[in-house]
Design an enzyme around this catalytic site. Structure first.
Site, short mmCIF file in Angstrom:
data_model
loop_
_atom_site.label_atom_id
_atom_site.label_comp_id
_atom_site.label_asym_id
_atom_site.label_seq_id
_atom_site.Cartn_x
_atom_site.Cartn_y
_atom_site.Cartn_z
N GLY A 1 2.80 1.11 3.40
CA GLY A 1 3.23 0.36 3.69
C GLY A 1 2.92 -1.10 4.90
O GLY A 1 3.16 -1.49 5.61
N TRP A 2 2.56 0.03 5.60
CA TRP A 2 2.02 -0.41 6.97
C TRP A 2 0.76 -0.79 7.72
O TRP A 2 0.44 -1.40 8.27
CB TRP A 2 2.16 1.14 8.22
CG TRP A 2 2.98 1.55 8.43
CD1 TRP A 2 4.05 2.62 8.05
CD2 TRP A 2 4.55 0.74 8.70
NE1 TRP A 2 5.38 3.14 8.25
CE2 TRP A 2 5.44 1.24 8.72
CE3 TRP A 2 4.75 -0.37 9.76
CZ2 TRP A 2 7.04 0.97 10.01
CZ3 TRP A 2 5.86 -0.29 10.12
CH2 TRP A 2 6.52 0.34 10.05
N ASP A 3 -0.76 -0.19 6.54
CA ASP A 3 -1.85 -1.17 6.80
C ASP A 3 -2.50 -1.69 5.98
O ASP A 3 -2.51 -2.64 6.64
CB ASP A 3 -2.54 0.71 7.07
CG ASP A 3 -2.04 1.71 8.09
OD1 ASP A 3 -1.70 1.02 9.18
OD2 ASP A 3 -2.52 2.47 8.22
N ARG A 4 -2.98 -1.54 5.30
CA ARG A 4 -3.72 -2.19 3.98
C ARG A 4 -2.53 -3.00 3.49
O ARG A 4 -2.46 -4.49 3.05
CB ARG A 4 -4.15 -1.44 2.90
CG ARG A 4 -4.28 -0.61 2.91
CD ARG A 4 -5.65 -0.66 3.61
NE ARG A 4 -6.18 0.64 4.10
CZ ARG A 4 -6.56 0.42 5.89
NH1 ARG A 4 -6.69 0.40 6.56
NH2 ARG A 4 -6.97 2.25 6.10
N CYS B 1 0.82 -1.25 0.27
CA CYS B 1 0.03 0.27 0.22
C CYS B 1 0.79 1.13 -0.08
O CYS B 1 2.42 0.78 0.12
CB CYS B 1 -0.62 -0.16 1.14
SG CYS B 1 -0.43 0.42 2.66
#
Length: 129
Positions: free
Chosen positions: A42-45, A39
Protein backbone atom coordinates in the site's frame (compact mmCIF):
# COMPACT_ATOMS: atom_id res chain seq x y z
CA UNK A 1 24.04 3.53 -21.64
CA UNK A 2 20.77 2.47 -23.28
CA UNK A 3 21.35 -1.15 -22.25
CA UNK A 4 21.97 -0.06 -18.67
CA UNK A 5 18.77 2.01 -18.76
CA UNK A 6 16.76 -0.88 -20.13
CA UNK A 7 18.14 -3.28 -17.53
CA UNK A 8 16.60 -1.13 -14.77
CA UNK A 9 13.13 -1.86 -16.20
CA UNK A 10 12.27 1.71 -15.20
CA UNK A 11 10.67 2.55 -18.54
CA UNK A 12 8.61 -0.64 -18.41
CA UNK A 13 7.41 0.28 -14.92
CA UNK A 14 6.57 3.79 -16.10
CA UNK A 15 4.50 2.34 -18.93
CA UNK A 16 2.62 -0.02 -16.60
CA UNK A 17 1.95 2.82 -14.16
CA UNK A 18 0.50 5.05 -16.87
CA UNK A 19 -1.61 2.21 -18.28
CA UNK A 20 -2.99 1.46 -14.81
CA UNK A 21 -3.93 5.12 -14.29
CA UNK A 22 -5.70 5.22 -17.67
CA UNK A 23 -7.55 2.00 -16.81
CA UNK A 24 -8.67 3.42 -13.46
CA UNK A 25 -9.76 6.76 -14.88
CA UNK A 26 -11.64 5.03 -17.69
CA UNK A 27 -13.45 2.72 -15.28
CA UNK A 28 -14.49 5.67 -13.12
CA UNK A 29 -15.30 8.23 -15.80
CA UNK A 30 -16.58 6.25 -18.78
CA UNK A 31 -18.02 3.18 -17.08
CA UNK A 32 -19.11 4.75 -13.80
CA UNK A 33 -17.56 1.92 -11.82
CA UNK A 34 -16.04 2.25 -8.36
CA UNK A 35 -12.38 1.29 -8.18
CA UNK A 36 -10.22 -0.01 -5.33
CA UNK A 37 -6.48 0.37 -5.75
CA UNK A 38 -4.09 -1.34 -3.38
CA UNK A 39 -0.62 -2.69 -3.96
CA UNK A 40 0.92 -5.43 -1.84
CA UNK A 41 1.92 -3.13 1.02
CA UNK A 42 0.00 0.00 0.00
CA UNK A 43 2.91 2.43 0.26
CA UNK A 44 4.32 2.70 -3.23
CA UNK A 45 2.27 1.73 -6.26
CA UNK A 46 -1.01 2.78 -4.70
CA UNK A 47 -0.26 6.53 -4.49
CA UNK A 48 1.45 6.44 -7.88
CA UNK A 49 -1.62 5.09 -9.67
CA UNK A 50 -4.21 6.98 -7.62
CA UNK A 51 -2.49 10.34 -7.99
CA UNK A 52 -2.03 9.87 -11.75
CA UNK A 53 -5.68 8.87 -12.14
CA UNK A 54 -6.75 11.96 -10.20
CA UNK A 55 -4.78 14.16 -12.60
CA UNK A 56 -6.55 12.48 -15.53
CA UNK A 57 -9.99 12.67 -13.92
CA UNK A 58 -10.06 16.11 -12.34
CA UNK A 59 -8.82 19.25 -14.13
CA UNK A 60 -8.21 20.89 -10.72
CA UNK A 61 -5.26 18.57 -10.16
CA UNK A 62 -3.73 19.82 -13.39
CA UNK A 63 -3.47 23.32 -11.95
CA UNK A 64 -0.50 24.44 -9.89
CA UNK A 65 -2.63 24.71 -6.76
CA UNK A 66 -4.38 21.41 -7.43
CA UNK A 67 -1.10 19.62 -8.02
CA UNK A 68 0.23 20.91 -4.70
CA UNK A 69 -2.95 19.74 -2.96
CA UNK A 70 -2.57 16.35 -4.64
CA UNK A 71 1.02 15.92 -3.48
CA UNK A 72 0.04 16.91 0.04
CA UNK A 73 -2.99 14.63 0.28
CA UNK A 74 -1.84 11.58 -1.67
CA UNK A 75 1.83 11.57 -0.69
CA UNK A 76 2.46 13.53 2.51
CA UNK A 77 -0.82 12.97 4.37
CA UNK A 78 -1.01 9.41 3.04
CA UNK A 79 2.22 8.75 4.90
CA UNK A 80 4.54 7.88 2.05
CA UNK A 81 7.85 6.67 3.46
CA UNK A 82 10.04 9.38 1.93
CA UNK A 83 12.84 8.77 4.43
CA UNK A 84 13.01 5.04 3.70
CA UNK A 85 12.53 5.32 -0.03
CA UNK A 86 14.98 8.18 -0.60
CA UNK A 87 17.54 6.96 1.94
CA UNK A 88 17.75 10.38 3.61
CA UNK A 89 17.50 9.12 7.16
CA UNK A 90 20.58 9.11 9.35
CA UNK A 91 20.25 5.38 9.96
CA UNK A 92 19.15 3.42 6.95
CA UNK A 93 18.15 0.08 8.38
CA UNK A 94 17.35 -1.71 5.16
CA UNK A 95 18.93 -0.68 1.85
CA UNK A 96 16.24 -2.72 0.07
CA UNK A 97 13.66 -0.16 1.21
CA UNK A 98 15.21 2.46 -1.07
CA UNK A 99 13.31 3.08 -4.28
CA UNK A 100 12.64 6.32 -6.15
CA UNK A 101 8.85 5.91 -5.98
CA UNK A 102 8.04 9.62 -5.86
CA UNK A 103 10.53 10.41 -8.62
CA UNK A 104 8.98 7.66 -10.75
CA UNK A 105 5.62 9.31 -10.25
CA UNK A 106 7.01 12.72 -11.18
CA UNK A 107 8.45 11.12 -14.32
CA UNK A 108 5.00 9.78 -15.18
CA UNK A 109 3.53 13.26 -14.68
CA UNK A 110 6.30 14.59 -16.93
CA UNK A 111 5.27 12.05 -19.60
CA UNK A 112 1.67 13.29 -19.35
CA UNK A 113 2.96 16.84 -19.72
CA UNK A 114 4.91 15.88 -22.86
CA UNK A 115 2.06 13.93 -24.45
CA UNK A 116 -0.75 16.29 -23.48
CA UNK A 117 0.74 19.77 -23.04
CA UNK A 118 -2.68 21.39 -22.53
CA UNK A 119 -3.68 18.95 -19.78
CA UNK A 120 -1.56 20.61 -17.11
CA UNK A 121 -1.24 24.26 -16.12
CA UNK A 122 2.40 23.90 -15.10
CA UNK A 123 5.61 23.04 -16.91
CA UNK A 124 8.79 21.02 -16.42
CA UNK A 125 10.40 23.74 -14.31
CA UNK A 126 7.56 23.45 -11.81
CA UNK A 127 8.04 19.68 -11.58
CA UNK A 128 11.77 20.09 -11.01
CA UNK A 129 11.21 22.66 -8.31
Amino acid sequence: WLSALESTKGLQHLSVMLKAAVLVSSAVDREGRPVLIHCSDGWDRTPQVVALAKILLDPFHGTMEGFQVLVESDWLDFGHKFGDRCGHQEKVEDQNEQCPVFLQWLDAVHQLLKQFPCLLEFNEAFLVR
